[in-house]
Scaffold this motif. Structure first.
Motif, PDB file in Angstrom:
ATOM      1  N   PRO A 288     -13.196  -7.075   4.681  1.00  0.00           N
ATOM      2  CA  PRO A 288     -13.240  -6.624   5.841  1.00  0.00           C
ATOM      3  C   PRO A 288     -13.786  -5.119   6.001  1.00  0.00           C
ATOM      4  CG  PRO A 288     -11.224  -7.565   5.487  1.00  0.00           C
ATOM      5  CD  PRO A 288     -12.562  -7.918   4.313  1.00  0.00           C
ATOM      6  N   ALA A 289     -13.096  -4.633   7.585  1.00  0.00           N
ATOM      7  CA  ALA A 289     -13.434  -3.052   7.748  1.00  0.00           C
ATOM      8  C   ALA A 289     -12.196  -3.116   9.279  1.00  0.00           C
ATOM      9  CB  ALA A 289     -14.944  -2.783   8.150  1.00  0.00           C
ATOM     10  N   PRO A 290     -11.986  -2.274   9.454  1.00  0.00           N
ATOM     11  CA  PRO A 290     -10.753  -1.762  10.384  1.00  0.00           C
ATOM     12  C   PRO A 290     -11.893  -2.296  11.701  1.00  0.00           C
ATOM     13  CG  PRO A 290     -10.974   0.242   9.586  1.00  0.00           C
ATOM     14  CD  PRO A 290     -12.153  -0.777   8.221  1.00  0.00           C
ATOM     15  N   THR A 291     -11.075  -2.947  12.597  1.00  0.00           N
ATOM     16  CA  THR A 291     -11.698  -3.703  14.085  1.00  0.00           C
ATOM     17  C   THR A 291     -11.081  -2.825  15.560  1.00  0.00           C
ATOM     18  OG1 THR A 291     -10.258  -5.372  14.420  1.00  0.00           O
ATOM     19  CG2 THR A 291     -13.097  -5.864  13.201  1.00  0.00           C
ATOM     20  N   GLY A 292      -9.919  -1.927  15.186  1.00  0.00           N
ATOM     21  CA  GLY A 292      -9.379  -1.941  16.324  1.00  0.00           C
ATOM     22  C   GLY A 292      -9.749  -0.668  16.476  1.00  0.00           C
ATOM     23  N   SER A 293      -9.412   0.181  17.680  1.00  0.00           N
ATOM     24  CA  SER A 293      -9.405   1.619  17.565  1.00  0.00           C
ATOM     25  C   SER A 293      -8.870   2.683  17.194  1.00  0.00           C
ATOM     26  CB  SER A 293      -9.516   1.689  19.184  1.00  0.00           C
ATOM     27  OG  SER A 293      -8.893   1.526  19.971  1.00  0.00           O
ATOM     28  N   ASP A 294      -7.265   2.464  17.229  1.00  0.00           N
ATOM     29  CA  ASP A 294      -6.103   2.643  17.191  1.00  0.00           C
ATOM     30  C   ASP A 294      -5.816   3.915  15.615  1.00  0.00           C
ATOM     31  OD1 ASP A 294      -5.212   3.155  19.773  1.00  0.00           O
ATOM     32  OD2 ASP A 294      -4.490   0.808  20.081  1.00  0.00           O
ATOM     33  N   VAL A 295      -7.104   4.907  14.905  1.00  0.00           N
ATOM     34  CA  VAL A 295      -7.288   3.985  13.487  1.00  0.00           C
ATOM     35  C   VAL A 295      -6.311   5.433  13.751  1.00  0.00           C
ATOM     36  CG1 VAL A 295      -8.342   4.540  11.403  1.00  0.00           C
ATOM     37  CG2 VAL A 295      -8.688   2.644  13.311  1.00  0.00           C
ATOM     38  N   ILE A 296      -5.651   5.910  12.222  1.00  0.00           N
ATOM     39  CA  ILE A 296      -4.887   6.760  11.515  1.00  0.00           C
ATOM     40  C   ILE A 296      -5.541   7.267  10.591  1.00  0.00           C
ATOM     41  CG2 ILE A 296      -2.937   8.278  10.869  1.00  0.00           C
ATOM     42  CD1 ILE A 296      -1.507   6.694  12.698  1.00  0.00           C
ATOM     43  N   ALA A 297      -6.234   8.681   9.897  1.00  0.00           N
ATOM     44  CA  ALA A 297      -6.152   8.885   8.386  1.00  0.00           C
ATOM     45  C   ALA A 297      -5.776   9.095   7.827  1.00  0.00           C
ATOM     46  CB  ALA A 297      -7.994  10.140   8.806  1.00  0.00           C
ATOM     47  N   LEU A 298      -5.620   9.252   6.613  1.00  0.00           N
ATOM     48  CA  LEU A 298      -4.218   9.599   6.250  1.00  0.00           C
ATOM     49  C   LEU A 298      -4.662  10.525   5.574  1.00  0.00           C
ATOM     50  CD1 LEU A 298      -3.582   6.051   4.042  1.00  0.00           C
ATOM     51  CD2 LEU A 298      -2.103   7.208   5.610  1.00  0.00           C
ATOM     52  N   PRO A 299      -3.867  11.458   5.411  1.00  0.00           N
ATOM     53  CA  PRO A 299      -3.536  12.952   5.189  1.00  0.00           C
ATOM     54  C   PRO A 299      -3.568  12.575   3.286  1.00  0.00           C
ATOM     55  CG  PRO A 299      -1.150  12.743   5.207  1.00  0.00           C
ATOM     56  CD  PRO A 299      -2.052  11.405   5.849  1.00  0.00           C
ATOM     57  N   PRO A 300      -3.982  13.534   2.558  1.00  0.00           N
ATOM     58  CA  PRO A 300      -3.844  14.201   1.084  1.00  0.00           C
ATOM     59  C   PRO A 300      -2.599  13.703   0.961  1.00  0.00           C
ATOM     60  CG  PRO A 300      -4.865  16.208   1.806  1.00  0.00           C
ATOM     61  CD  PRO A 300      -3.922  15.386   3.379  1.00  0.00           C
ATOM     62  N   ALA A 301      -2.145  12.857  -0.353  1.00  0.00           N
ATOM     63  CA  ALA A 301      -1.344  12.427  -1.096  1.00  0.00           C
ATOM     64  C   ALA A 301      -0.779  13.460  -1.528  1.00  0.00           C
ATOM     65  CB  ALA A 301      -2.532  11.269  -2.143  1.00  0.00           C
ATOM     66  N   GLY A 302       0.357  12.937  -1.779  1.00  0.00           N
ATOM     67  CA  GLY A 302       2.256  13.312  -1.829  1.00  0.00           C
ATOM     68  C   GLY A 302       1.543  13.661  -3.534  1.00  0.00           C
ATOM     69  N   SER A 303       2.092  14.833  -4.444  1.00  0.00           N
ATOM     70  CA  SER A 303       2.263  15.078  -5.814  1.00  0.00           C
ATOM     71  C   SER A 303       3.708  14.212  -6.777  1.00  0.00           C
ATOM     72  CB  SER A 303       1.777  16.254  -6.258  1.00  0.00           C
ATOM     73  OG  SER A 303       2.217  17.152  -5.882  1.00  0.00           O
ATOM     74  N   SER A 304       3.249  14.318  -7.999  1.00  0.00           N
ATOM     75  CA  SER A 304       4.606  14.216  -8.568  1.00  0.00           C
ATOM     76  C   SER A 304       4.070  14.796  -9.872  1.00  0.00           C
ATOM     77  CB  SER A 304       5.851  13.101  -8.431  1.00  0.00           C
ATOM     78  OG  SER A 304       6.738  12.654  -9.788  1.00  0.00           O
ATOM     79  N   THR A 305       5.197  15.173 -10.839  1.00  0.00           N
ATOM     80  CA  THR A 305       4.454  15.663 -12.489  1.00  0.00           C
ATOM     81  C   THR A 305       5.621  14.331 -13.313  1.00  0.00           C
ATOM     82  OG1 THR A 305       6.720  17.210 -12.144  1.00  0.00           O
ATOM     83  CG2 THR A 305       4.077  17.795 -11.516  1.00  0.00           C
ATOM     84  N   ARG A 306       6.406  13.788 -12.724  1.00  0.00           N
ATOM     85  CA  ARG A 306       7.550  13.164 -13.582  1.00  0.00           C
ATOM     86  C   ARG A 306       6.338  11.640 -14.373  1.00  0.00           C
ATOM     87  NH1 ARG A 306      11.810  10.851 -10.007  1.00  0.00           N
ATOM     88  NH2 ARG A 306      12.919   9.877 -12.129  1.00  0.00           N
ATOM     89  N   ILE A 328      10.386   9.485   5.645  1.00  0.00           N
ATOM     90  CA  ILE A 328       9.220  10.254   3.854  1.00  0.00           C
ATOM     91  C   ILE A 328       8.489  10.179   4.788  1.00  0.00           C
ATOM     92  CG2 ILE A 328      10.692   8.278   2.293  1.00  0.00           C
ATOM     93  CD1 ILE A 328       8.237   6.607   3.134  1.00  0.00           C
ATOM     94  N   SER A 329       7.254  11.718   3.911  1.00  0.00           N
ATOM     95  CA  SER A 329       6.208  12.273   4.715  1.00  0.00           C
ATOM     96  C   SER A 329       5.497  11.671   5.158  1.00  0.00           C
ATOM     97  CB  SER A 329       6.279  13.520   4.178  1.00  0.00           C
ATOM     98  OG  SER A 329       5.178  13.250   2.673  1.00  0.00           O
ATOM     99  N   LEU A 330       4.443  11.278   5.141  1.00  0.00           N
ATOM    100  CA  LEU A 330       3.616  10.740   5.997  1.00  0.00           C
ATOM    101  C   LEU A 330       2.629  10.759   4.087  1.00  0.00           C
ATOM    102  CD1 LEU A 330       1.473   8.914   7.358  1.00  0.00           C
ATOM    103  CD2 LEU A 330      -0.021  11.029   8.926  1.00  0.00           C
ATOM    104  N   ALA A 331       2.639  12.152   3.404  1.00  0.00           N
ATOM    105  CA  ALA A 331       1.876  12.435   2.557  1.00  0.00           C
ATOM    106  C   ALA A 331       2.315  11.224   1.335  1.00  0.00           C
ATOM    107  CB  ALA A 331       2.618  14.153   2.261  1.00  0.00           C
ATOM    108  N   VAL A 332       3.508  11.415   1.117  1.00  0.00           N
ATOM    109  CA  VAL A 332       4.525  10.829   0.877  1.00  0.00           C
ATOM    110  C   VAL A 332       3.795   8.932   0.749  1.00  0.00           C
ATOM    111  CG1 VAL A 332       6.910   9.106  -0.070  1.00  0.00           C
ATOM    112  CG2 VAL A 332       6.433  12.115   0.018  1.00  0.00           C
ATOM    113  N   LEU A 333       4.131   8.467   1.852  1.00  0.00           N
ATOM    114  CA  LEU A 333       3.569   7.357   1.843  1.00  0.00           C
ATOM    115  C   LEU A 333       1.924   7.147   1.550  1.00  0.00           C
ATOM    116  CD1 LEU A 333       3.688   4.437   3.821  1.00  0.00           C
ATOM    117  CD2 LEU A 333       3.105   5.903   5.797  1.00  0.00           C
TER     118      LEU A 333
END
Length: 502
Positions: A288-306, A328-333
């Motif tokens: 399926p695909a989103p059907t609602g109007s309240d949609v939030i685009a995710l930002p670039p993902a956070g990084s880790s070198t561990r 937590i930040s939205l980038a981490v999410l």
């Protein structure tokens, strides 16, 4: 019985919990380690090299390399970072300790056993083996050339993951089959990601004929074959195949409890999902695909070198989270969600059957509320706005950690869609997928300095009501929580607790 009968019968409600409340017979607790006694045992080298590729890179599809040059070292590395003991935990009241493993398990009961078949592995005899994590050794149940059911996909190593339902049923009763399936998903991804980190590709196969696999590999009668995973790749040190006589050693499986008790619902649903032919039914429906109007685009993902090696050995299931105001930040999410969204390599995974719903408690840049994650377009769709901490904890059988986390999840599975494609067998596949996602969330959280825990207990129908789910939108199969973990001083890490004796 079919999957619907079982799923409905094992839903949690206040009434069902009161009706089935019982104490635990600790004297009859199942042994968490299976041994096949009376067979040759082969040591796996201690201290295998740690994969240095960043864990997030592996979760996002990158492949590492392995510096090992022979079969024993390769198997040691693969299993040390997918199934071995990683630490021990001490019980203050008694002074006793128990083992923790790289792959998580419901109640730390570990119903999953790792068997594997090798062919043409350098300096390692061809045959059938069972992995013993308590000693980090391989028990040789047979030597020589053994038939596999995947002639169209030849591999040097094929794993057979089996499940011992009694280990979970001892504590969780008839609902335990759900947890066994989720644990197979965790074990599958632990193995697949470890293989990727050392330069291998894996493919999982669920569409085998159960009786045929049991006949070929002969696990003990209390072990049910659940999933096969083949390994391929140039990093596997290949040698000459054995040309000697094939010998079956077998071995005697150790009894796990003084007594075991019948679980009719578990037996019923398992045999309903048993497959008598390798032919699948139908074809998967489109995602399926989103059907609602309240949609939030995710930002670039956070990084880790561990590194991957560090992360998988440090991973623990959090007992609770700190709560408070730390977020937590939205980038981490975004990094966490993308880690769980990668395509899975399996014969049942051409379509994703599991949808993630988020209870966002403390995510900077995201209003508290419930969101639906759409992996295809990397977006969050708003479902409900407002503080969800009390609701999340209440829905997870009153467990505070679901409210104290920064973000909690409901994994909603399209059980009807899976059954339409694969019959009752699809019930297994939905839970395998949910467990696989959970394993990926665990490692992503650890890589980003957080903790996580899987939650198998929840009020099923109350979750559906709270999420405003219509029947055709699926049913909840797994809960999960991620946040800042409360330190657990009972955990210790030593060479002995890691199964290292050399």
């Amino acid at each position: 019985m079919n999957w619907r009968d079982y799923h409905e019968a094992t839903k949690h409600s206040v009434e069902s919990l009161m009706r089935t409340r019982r104490g635990l017979d600790w004297a009859n607790m199942p042994d968490p380690f299976r041994h096949y006694e009376g067979v040759p045992v082969i040591d796996l080298p201690a201290d295998p090299p740690s994969p240095q590729i960043p864990a997030l890179a592996v979760l996002q599809g990158a492949s590492g390399t392995t510096p090992v040059s022979n079969g024993p070292a390769f198997l040691s590395q693969l299993l040390f970072y997918s199934a071995a003991i990683s630490a021990s935990k001490r019980v203050p009241s008694t002074g006793d300790s128990y083992a923790l493993r790289v792959n998580p398990s419901s109640g730390n009961l570990h119903p999953t056993e790792f068997h594997f078949v090798t062919r043409g592995l350098k300096q390692w005899p061809d045959g059938i083996y069972h992995y013993d994590p308590s000693r980090h050794m391989a028990e040789q149940r047979g030597r020589g050339t053994f038939e596999t059911t995947m002639a169209a996909c030849p591999a040097s190593i094929v794993f057979i993951l089996t499940s011992i339902a009694w280990r979970e049923a001892w504590k969780y009763g008839e609902r335990a089959y759900r947890y066994c399936l989720l644990d197979i998903g965790h074990a599958w991804q632990a193995l697949a990601l470890s293989a990727r980190a050392i330069g291998c590709k894996t493919s999982a196969f669920g569409g085998f004929v159960d009786d045929e696999i049991a006949r070929l590999y002969r696990p003990n009668l209390d072990e049910w074959p659940m999933l096969m995973v083949s390994l391929n790749g140039e990093s596997i040190p290949v040698g000459d195949s054995d040309t000697g006589t094939t010998v079956w050693f077998g071995g005697q499986a150790n009894p796990l409890s003084n007594e075991t008790f019948a679980q009719p619902l578990i037996d019923g649903v398992h045999f309903a999902t048993v497959q008598s032919s390798s032919k699948s039914r139908g074809s998967p429906s489109a995602e399926p695909a989103p059907t609602g109007s309240d949609v939030i685009a995710l930002p670039p993902a956070g990084s880790s070198t561990r590194s991957f090696g560090e992360i998988v050995r440090m991973r623990r299931s959090a007992l609770d989270f700190l709560g408070g105001t730390q977020s937590i930040s939205l980038a981490v999410l975004s990094a966490i969600l993308r880690s769980g969204a990668e395509r899975l390599s399996a014969d049942f995974a051409s379509t994703r059957f599991v949808q993630l719903y988020l209870y966002a408690h403390r995510v900077a840049g995201l209003r508290p509320g419930i969101y639906r994650f759409w992996a295809k377009c990397d977006e969050l769709e708003q479902v409900k706005i407002g503080d969800q901490r009390v609701a999340a904890a209440a829905l997870s059988l009153g467990q505070d950690l679901a409210g104290n986390a920064c973000v909690a999840f409901s994994m909603v599975g399209d059980l009807e869609g899976a059954a339409g494609t694969f019959g009752d067998r699809g019930y297994r596949y939905v839970h395998f997928e949910a467990g696989a996602i959970g394993q990926r969330l665990y490692l992503a959280a650890e890589a980003l300095g957080l903790g996580a825990t899987g939650i198998g207990a929840f009020y099923d129908d109350e979750v559906h009501c709270h999420l405003n789910l219509m029947p055709k939108q699926g049913q909840v199969v797994y809960h999960f929580a991620i946040g800042y973990p409360v330190p657990d001083p009972r955990i210790s890490v030593s060479r002995e607790s890691q199964g290292i004796t050399g």
